[in-house]
Design a protein around this motif. Structure first.
Motif, PDB file in Angstrom:
ATOM      1  N   VAL A  79      64.014  53.051   2.365  1.00 16.56           N
ATOM      2  CA  VAL A  79      65.475  53.053   2.289  1.00 16.56           C
ATOM      3  C   VAL A  79      65.697  52.054   1.336  1.00 16.56           C
ATOM      4  CG1 VAL A  79      67.527  52.789   3.572  1.00 16.56           C
ATOM      5  CG2 VAL A  79      65.514  53.745   4.744  1.00 16.56           C
ATOM      6  N   LEU A  80      65.074  51.039   1.303  1.00 19.46           N
ATOM      7  CA  LEU A  80      65.691  49.864   0.582  1.00 19.46           C
ATOM      8  C   LEU A  80      65.391  50.019  -0.755  1.00 19.46           C
ATOM      9  CD1 LEU A  80      66.752  46.908   0.414  1.00 19.46           C
ATOM     10  CD2 LEU A  80      64.539  45.977   0.797  1.00 19.46           C
ATOM     11  N   GLY A  81      64.219  51.048  -1.208  1.00 21.23           N
ATOM     12  CA  GLY A  81      63.935  51.114  -2.651  1.00 21.23           C
ATOM     13  C   GLY A  81      64.913  52.116  -3.317  1.00 21.23           C
ATOM     14  N   GLN A  82      65.553  52.891  -2.358  1.00 17.38           N
ATOM     15  CA  GLN A  82      66.746  53.723  -3.148  1.00 17.38           C
ATOM     16  C   GLN A  82      67.844  52.903  -3.486  1.00 17.38           C
ATOM     17  OE1 GLN A  82      66.613  56.848  -3.794  1.00 17.38           O
ATOM     18  NE2 GLN A  82      64.658  57.486  -2.414  1.00 17.38           N
ATOM     19  N   TRP A  83      68.271  51.512  -2.775  1.00 16.91           N
ATOM     20  CA  TRP A  83      69.302  50.557  -3.046  1.00 16.91           C
ATOM     21  C   TRP A  83      68.943  49.885  -4.067  1.00 16.91           C
ATOM     22  CZ3 TRP A  83      74.366  50.376  -2.220  1.00 16.91           C
ATOM     23  CH2 TRP A  83      74.977  49.201  -2.474  1.00 16.91           C
ATOM     24  N   ASP A  84      67.928  49.297  -3.895  1.00 20.90           N
ATOM     25  CA  ASP A  84      67.625  48.069  -4.883  1.00 20.90           C
ATOM     26  C   ASP A  84      66.137  47.923  -4.854  1.00 20.90           C
ATOM     27  OD1 ASP A  84      67.329  45.622  -6.223  1.00 20.90           O
ATOM     28  OD2 ASP A  84      68.707  44.750  -5.207  1.00 20.90           O
ATOM     29  N   SER A  85      65.389  48.712  -6.114  1.00 20.17           N
ATOM     30  CA  SER A  85      64.178  48.862  -5.992  1.00 20.17           C
ATOM     31  C   SER A  85      63.522  47.392  -6.409  1.00 20.17           C
ATOM     32  CB  SER A  85      63.773  49.746  -7.223  1.00 20.17           C
ATOM     33  OG  SER A  85      64.252  49.395  -8.454  1.00 20.17           O
ATOM     34  N   ASP A  86      64.303  46.536  -7.210  1.00 19.71           N
ATOM     35  CA  ASP A  86      63.676  45.267  -7.693  1.00 19.71           C
ATOM     36  C   ASP A  86      63.613  44.343  -6.458  1.00 19.71           C
ATOM     37  OD1 ASP A  86      63.181  45.820 -10.286  1.00 19.71           O
ATOM     38  OD2 ASP A  86      65.128  45.121 -10.678  1.00 19.71           O
ATOM     39  N   LEU A  87      64.381  44.634  -5.509  1.00 18.51           N
ATOM     40  CA  LEU A  87      64.398  43.669  -4.133  1.00 18.51           C
ATOM     41  C   LEU A  87      63.248  44.278  -3.287  1.00 18.51           C
ATOM     42  CD1 LEU A  87      65.504  41.885  -2.071  1.00 18.51           C
ATOM     43  CD2 LEU A  87      67.277  43.411  -1.638  1.00 18.51           C
ATOM     44  N   GLY A  88      63.105  45.528  -3.149  1.00 14.96           N
ATOM     45  CA  GLY A  88      62.331  45.974  -2.572  1.00 14.96           C
ATOM     46  C   GLY A  88      60.676  45.573  -3.098  1.00 14.96           C
ATOM     47  N   LEU A  89      60.560  45.889  -4.346  1.00 16.27           N
ATOM     48  CA  LEU A  89      59.244  45.505  -4.897  1.00 16.27           C
ATOM     49  C   LEU A  89      58.933  44.173  -4.680  1.00 16.27           C
ATOM     50  CD1 LEU A  89      59.089  47.202  -8.311  1.00 16.27           C
ATOM     51  CD2 LEU A  89      57.585  47.618  -6.500  1.00 16.27           C
ATOM     52  N   GLU A  90      60.056  43.062  -4.652  1.00 17.91           N
ATOM     53  CA  GLU A  90      59.728  41.669  -4.233  1.00 17.91           C
ATOM     54  C   GLU A  90      59.057  41.482  -2.961  1.00 17.91           C
ATOM     55  OE1 GLU A  90      59.862  37.717  -5.618  1.00 17.91           O
ATOM     56  OE2 GLU A  90      59.728  39.615  -6.668  1.00 17.91           O
ATOM     57  N   ILE A  91      59.573  42.203  -1.809  1.00 12.96           N
ATOM     58  CA  ILE A  91      59.108  42.079  -0.630  1.00 12.96           C
ATOM     59  C   ILE A  91      57.676  42.671  -0.515  1.00 12.96           C
ATOM     60  CG2 ILE A  91      59.396  43.415   1.665  1.00 12.96           C
ATOM     61  CD1 ILE A  91      62.548  42.883   1.231  1.00 12.96           C
ATOM     62  N   VAL A  92      57.529  43.895  -1.389  1.00 10.89           N
ATOM     63  CA  VAL A  92      56.141  44.722  -1.416  1.00 10.89           C
ATOM     64  C   VAL A  92      55.171  43.519  -1.966  1.00 10.89           C
ATOM     65  CG1 VAL A  92      54.792  46.398  -2.128  1.00 10.89           C
ATOM     66  CG2 VAL A  92      56.773  47.029  -1.122  1.00 10.89           C
ATOM     67  N   ARG A  93      55.429  43.070  -2.900  1.00 11.48           N
ATOM     68  CA  ARG A  93      54.660  42.019  -3.646  1.00 11.48           C
ATOM     69  C   ARG A  93      54.202  40.765  -2.495  1.00 11.48           C
ATOM     70  NH1 ARG A  93      58.011  42.560  -8.233  1.00 11.48           N
ATOM     71  NH2 ARG A  93      57.168  43.964  -9.584  1.00 11.48           N
ATOM     72  N   SER A  94      55.072  40.479  -1.616  1.00 11.68           N
ATOM     73  CA  SER A  94      55.171  39.287  -0.915  1.00 11.68           C
ATOM     74  C   SER A  94      54.149  39.566   0.275  1.00 11.68           C
ATOM     75  CB  SER A  94      56.459  39.048  -0.436  1.00 11.68           C
ATOM     76  OG  SER A  94      56.271  37.881   0.629  1.00 11.68           O
ATOM     77  N   TRP A  95      54.174  40.947   0.484  1.00 13.54           N
ATOM     78  CA  TRP A  95      53.014  41.257   1.727  1.00 13.54           C
ATOM     79  C   TRP A  95      51.819  41.489   1.097  1.00 13.54           C
ATOM     80  CZ3 TRP A  95      53.050  42.540   6.722  1.00 13.54           C
ATOM     81  CH2 TRP A  95      53.961  42.635   7.233  1.00 13.54           C
ATOM     82  N   PHE A  96      51.538  41.853  -0.568  1.00 15.92           N
ATOM     83  CA  PHE A  96      50.430  42.064  -0.791  1.00 15.92           C
ATOM     84  C   PHE A  96      49.503  40.585  -1.235  1.00 15.92           C
ATOM     85  CE2 PHE A  96      51.361  46.586  -2.774  1.00 15.92           C
ATOM     86  CZ  PHE A  96      50.490  47.079  -1.516  1.00 15.92           C
ATOM     87  N   ARG A  97      50.765  39.783  -1.419  1.00 19.20           N
ATOM     88  CA  ARG A  97      50.035  38.331  -1.546  1.00 19.20           C
ATOM     89  C   ARG A  97      49.498  37.647  -0.371  1.00 19.20           C
ATOM     90  NH1 ARG A  97      54.774  37.785  -5.625  1.00 19.20           N
ATOM     91  NH2 ARG A  97      56.156  37.108  -3.815  1.00 19.20           N
ATOM     92  N   THR A  98      49.727  38.299   0.739  1.00 14.22           N
ATOM     93  CA  THR A  98      49.050  37.846   2.161  1.00 14.22           C
ATOM     94  C   THR A  98      47.850  38.581   2.213  1.00 14.22           C
ATOM     95  OG1 THR A  98      49.883  39.547   3.578  1.00 14.22           O
ATOM     96  CG2 THR A  98      51.427  37.783   3.112  1.00 14.22           C
ATOM     97  N   MET A  99      47.205  39.337   1.503  1.00 13.63           N
ATOM     98  CA  MET A  99      46.000  40.198   1.522  1.00 13.63           C
ATOM     99  C   MET A  99      44.808  39.139   1.138  1.00 13.63           C
ATOM    100  SD  MET A  99      44.687  43.359  -0.886  1.00 13.63           S
ATOM    101  CE  MET A  99      45.613  44.518  -0.186  1.00 13.63           C
ATOM    102  N   ASP A 100      43.817  39.117   2.079  1.00 17.00           N
ATOM    103  CA  ASP A 100      42.723  38.238   1.754  1.00 17.00           C
ATOM    104  C   ASP A 100      41.627  38.982   1.070  1.00 17.00           C
ATOM    105  OD1 ASP A 100      41.096  40.219   3.365  1.00 17.00           O
ATOM    106  OD2 ASP A 100      40.760  38.752   5.250  1.00 17.00           O
ATOM    107  N   ASP A 101      40.439  38.187   0.758  1.00 15.71           N
ATOM    108  CA  ASP A 101      39.720  38.728  -0.290  1.00 15.71           C
ATOM    109  C   ASP A 101      38.963  40.067   0.238  1.00 15.71           C
ATOM    110  OD1 ASP A 101      40.019  36.432  -1.653  1.00 15.71           O
ATOM    111  OD2 ASP A 101      38.439  35.421  -0.791  1.00 15.71           O
ATOM    112  N   ASN A 102      38.934  40.382   1.396  1.00 20.15           N
ATOM    113  CA  ASN A 102      38.404  41.857   1.819  1.00 20.15           C
ATOM    114  C   ASN A 102      39.530  42.833   1.911  1.00 20.15           C
ATOM    115  OD1 ASN A 102      36.095  40.533   2.587  1.00 20.15           O
ATOM    116  ND2 ASN A 102      36.660  39.763   4.305  1.00 20.15           N
ATOM    117  N   GLY A 103      40.513  42.530   1.418  1.00 19.38           N
ATOM    118  CA  GLY A 103      41.546  43.638   1.444  1.00 19.38           C
ATOM    119  C   GLY A 103      42.322  43.811   2.511  1.00 19.38           C
ATOM    120  N   TRP A 104      42.421  42.860   3.459  1.00 20.43           N
ATOM    121  CA  TRP A 104      43.044  42.993   5.027  1.00 20.43           C
ATOM    122  C   TRP A 104      44.379  42.299   4.753  1.00 20.43           C
ATOM    123  CZ3 TRP A 104      43.670  38.589   8.567  1.00 20.43           C
ATOM    124  CH2 TRP A 104      44.198  38.942   9.654  1.00 20.43           C
TER     125      TRP A 104
END
Length: 801
Positions: free
Chosen positions: A400-425
């Motif tokens: 939903v958010l990606g339809q409204w503001d893709s840059d805001l959505g990507l910022e959130i997705v990147r934030s999640w990915f930055r929590t990934m550990d070395d094993n991909g968890w």
């Protein structure tokens, strides 16, 4: 063709442009309503910084001071609250109707650009609900969780705060009650008594508290109210014959105290009656970002018009013929999803070791330690009940958010990915800091590094890849595009190509690592000892399963095999692994990095194998459906004659018609020409199985577990899975020629209409969005407001898939 120098210059220009875009994005998202667990609160996207929040309570009941409104709670029983508009950047307006405390409050939040995130303001307006009420106590606070200084002064009818922190620089804050505000009437025999400040419209109190306790502002305020009330009773005992009946406006009014420097929590209190208004204005040091109280209404009016215009331009609901009331519902759904965005910082409880399987007799909680503090920028499923980040929910939110503001959505997705550990968890539930843990029972707090969650976060990566493909920007078409048209148009194509590719390449690395994590931690026992499958057969099993729950699957109590077994293989998990394999194969054709392409192309050969194994292992030809499988000892097994050491095991299908059995179709893994698709569509369309006039139920009406036990995913209708049904029908089947095209179109049309009608009917009647819907009556159930994936109804209305 463009020269190598031109391409190199273009890449350098794209990098500069990307950096500039990121700087602008960071500035526009610096401040926000990023405390979604509160009815209203603000903070910057900074760890240990300045936070603020609203509190209130009615004065008629002498016990209301114990029921202060602050954090969103189901027990508060508000008749309505939520955002009617929120653009995620610089504007949001919200209504809160509290019948129990006798007050209606509206908030209008605006921001103006400037240094360090600029300045912001919020105007609160409202009214007490009855003329004969004593009134309501309103409070607004600011607390400093980190280093810096802050002080308050009350003068000229306003509270003024000055402060400075290393991250925010110097700032000033004004809390200004409207001149028209009225205090509750004071009994004539008390008007001239000591301590009654009849003309004071605002008072302030300051406290020095532990930085880690700022989030407990309500509890600290309650302590001050009790202390003040006791002092008032003592002070008035010689002036009033019955001090115990002091009106609430006097009993719970507070005097100015502790306003000098040295304190780090300041609360401004206003006691009002009738209609009221007050402004909270935060201004950074940048003089160009000053906010005049008189300008708040005009700025908000312009932003409101911009929001409505943009909403229609993106979703086109008026053009599709929806009524104004239905459009209002959709607008509120989107706004509440955005209003649920939060910035979280703190430590989580994480086990350093995988949690042993339940089947190994290991139900004991593995020792866990607090992680190093880290940040997460995320949407939340429900402000009162789930005010934190959930990995499986986030992917649906981003649709939903990606339809409204893709840059805001990507910022959130990147934030999640930055929590990934070395094993991909990535931890499936983010419970960061004491404030977040306060909402979660201890037994659910620990996160285990072998527990996965559906990789819906990759929906955003898939959408970006689809966007490139739709624009013809794949590697195979780049040369053709560069050879066509003028050099100027070629350069424009290169600019867009590299910017989009840059974003995709950044995300692709996480997609690779996430699939590797699933392959390394969720692999099931091979079926090589089963005669009916090939020696290379493989599958996947959700870790963390117990007898009645598979929380890691996201489908908590959906029925699986009666007893957990290491031989179980789960069809929904296999489908997710195949989805990731297909996505990484697609990314291999789009990424520019040779290293990434090499890793991604490894999955190309795996996709065909996955699709073959899906059918070989999980398709039950007898029942014409996809099923989980497990293994059991054959009835005729003789251990003395077990020459090959097979253990006499045979494959057994575990079949429960419902959401789990739909996953191969939901993720587009079933061919449009396959007879298996016809059986799946028949199951969906059958009223005795999954079809209802309110949506597709989670479990067949004929299943022995239907409506039993906890009954969480055993019949109720969930909007996220219904969205996947519609999305797959629209993307993969009704628009593709095949023997089931017309049936797919018929199901799509009927299901979309049923979902929209029911969600709207429940919203109209209750003013809330719900976690799930009853399959028999359509009534909203469980948590509310649930403005996470239920807001997918906006995409359904707009047909955005």
């Amino acid at each position: 063709m463009l020269s190598v120098l031109a391409l190199t210059a273009g890449l350098q220009s794209d990098q500069c442009q990307a950096q500039q875009q990121q700087q602008e994005l960071d500035s526009s998202l610096w401040w926000g309503t990023y405390r979604p667990n509160l009815y209203f609160g603000t903070r910057p996207r900074l760890p240990s910084s300045l936070v603020s929040g609203l509190m209130w309570f009615g004065l008629d009941d002498r016990l209301n001071w114990q029921r202060i409104r602050h954090s969103c709670e189901l027990g508060d029983n508000l008749a309505e609250y939520g955002y009617s508009r929120h653009n995620g950047r610089d504007f949001g307006e919200q209504s809160m109707l509290d019948n129990d405390q006798g007050v209606e409050i509206k908030s209008t939040f605006i921001k103006v650009p400037g240094e360090r995130g600029g300045s912001w303001a919020v105007r609160f307006t409202g009214r007490t609900l009855a003329e004969n009420m004593q009134g309501v106590s309103l409070a607004y606070y600011f607390g400093l969780e980190g280093n810096g200084t802050i002080s308050m002064a009350v003068k000229a009818g306003a509270a003024q705060i000055k402060g400075s922190t290393p991250d925010l620089g110097k700032f000033r804050i004004r809390i200004v009650p409207a001149k028209s505000n009225r205090r509750p009437p004071v009994p004539s025999d008390l008007r001239n008594s000591v301590g009654v400040q009849a003309g004071s419209k605002i008072n302030g109190v300051g406290m020095r508290v532990a930085k880690a306790d700022i989030w407990k502002a309500k509890d600290l305020y309650q302590d001050k109210l009790l202390e003040s009330a006791r002092a008032r009773i003592n002070a008035f005992s010689e002036y009033a014959e019955n001090a115990g009946s002091l009106p609430g406006s006097i009993l719970f009014g507070m005097d100015n105290s502790g306003l000098g420097s040295g304190n780090n929590l300041f609360i401004a209190q206003m006691v009002v009656h009738g209609e009221f208004s007050f402004d909270v204005i935060y201004e950074c040091e940048d003089k160009s970002a000053r906010i005049d109280s008189d300008a708040i209404v005009a700025i908000a009016s312009n932003r409101r018009k911009e929001f409505d215009s943009r909403f229609e331009a993106i979703f086109g609901l008026a053009e599709k013929g929806f009524s104004p009331e239905q459009i209002e519902m959709a607008r509120n759904a989107l706004s509440n999803l955005i209003g649920g965005i939060g910035y979280f910082y703190g430590s989580g409880l994480v086990s350093s070791e995988p949690k042993p399987d339940h089947i190994d007799g290991a139900d004991d909680v593995v020792d866990a330690e607090l992680s190093e503090p880290y940040a997460l920028f995320a949407t939340t499923p429900s402000r009162p009940f789930f005010p934190r980040g959930f990995l499986w929910d986030e992917g649906f939110h981003q649709l939903v958010l990606g339809q409204w503001d893709s840059d805001l959505g990507l910022e959130i997705v990147r934030s999640w990915f930055r929590t990934m550990d070395d094993n991909g968890w990535i931890a499936r539930e983010q419970i960061l800091g004491d404030e977040a843990r306060n909402k979660v029972p201890r037994e659910f707090q620990v996160q285990y590094p072998n527990f996965a969650n559906p990789p819906t976060i990759l929906f955003t990566v898939e959408a970006l890849a689809d966007r490139l493909l739709a624009q013809g920007l794949s590697s195979s078409s780049k040369d053709d595009m560069l050879q066509a048209g003028s050099e100027q148009s070629q350069e424009g194509v290169c600019d867009e190509l590299h910017l989009l590719r840059s974003k995709l390449a950044d995300l692709a690395q996480y997609s690779v690592r996430l699939l590797e994590f699933f392959q390394n931690t969720q692999a099931g026992d091979k079926l090589s000892r089963v005669d009916t499958v090939s020696p290379s057969a493989f599958g996947y099993r959700w870790r963390g399963r117990t007898e009645n729950h598979t929380l890691t699957s996201g489908l908590d109590d959906y029925p699986r095999a009666r007893l957990p077994s290491k031989y179980e293989l789960h069809v929904d998990l296999f489908s997710w692994a195949t989805f990731m394999t297909r996505l990484n194969t697609e990314l291999a054709s789009l990424t520019e990095s040779d290293n990434e392409a090499s890793e991604l192309r490894k999955t190309g050969g795996e996709l065909k194998s996955h699709l073959e194994q899906l059918d070989e292992i999980h398709w039950n030809e007898h029942d014409k459906m996809y099923c989980d499988v497990t293994m059991q000892v054959r009835d005729d097994y003789d251990e003395l004659e077990d020459e090959d050491g097979s253990g006499g095991l045979e494959r057994v299908f575990v079949c429960h018609r419902g959401y789990v059995s739909l996953f191969p179709m939901l993720l587009g893994l079933v061919s449009p020409n396959s007879g298996k698709l016809g059986h799946i569509l028949d199951m969906i369309e059958d009223p005795e199985e999954l079809w209802t006039e309110y949506g597709v139920r989670s479990l067949s009406k004929n299943d022995e577990y239907y409506g039993q036990g906890e009954n969480y995913w055993r019949g109720p209708i969930w909007i996220n899975i219904n969205y996947l049904v519609l999305s797959s029908l629209h993307r993969n089947y009704m628009t593709v020629k095949g023997p089931y095209q017309e049936q797919a179109r018929r199901i799509y049309t009927g299901l979309r209409e049923n979902l929209v009608n029911n969600v709207f009917a429940q919203y109209r009647d209750t003013r809330f969005f719900w976690e799930q819907y009853n399959p028999e009556s359509g009534s909203g159930q469980r948590t509310h407001p649930f403005t996470g994936w239920t807001t997918l109804i906006v995409n359904v209305m707009a047909e955005k898939y």
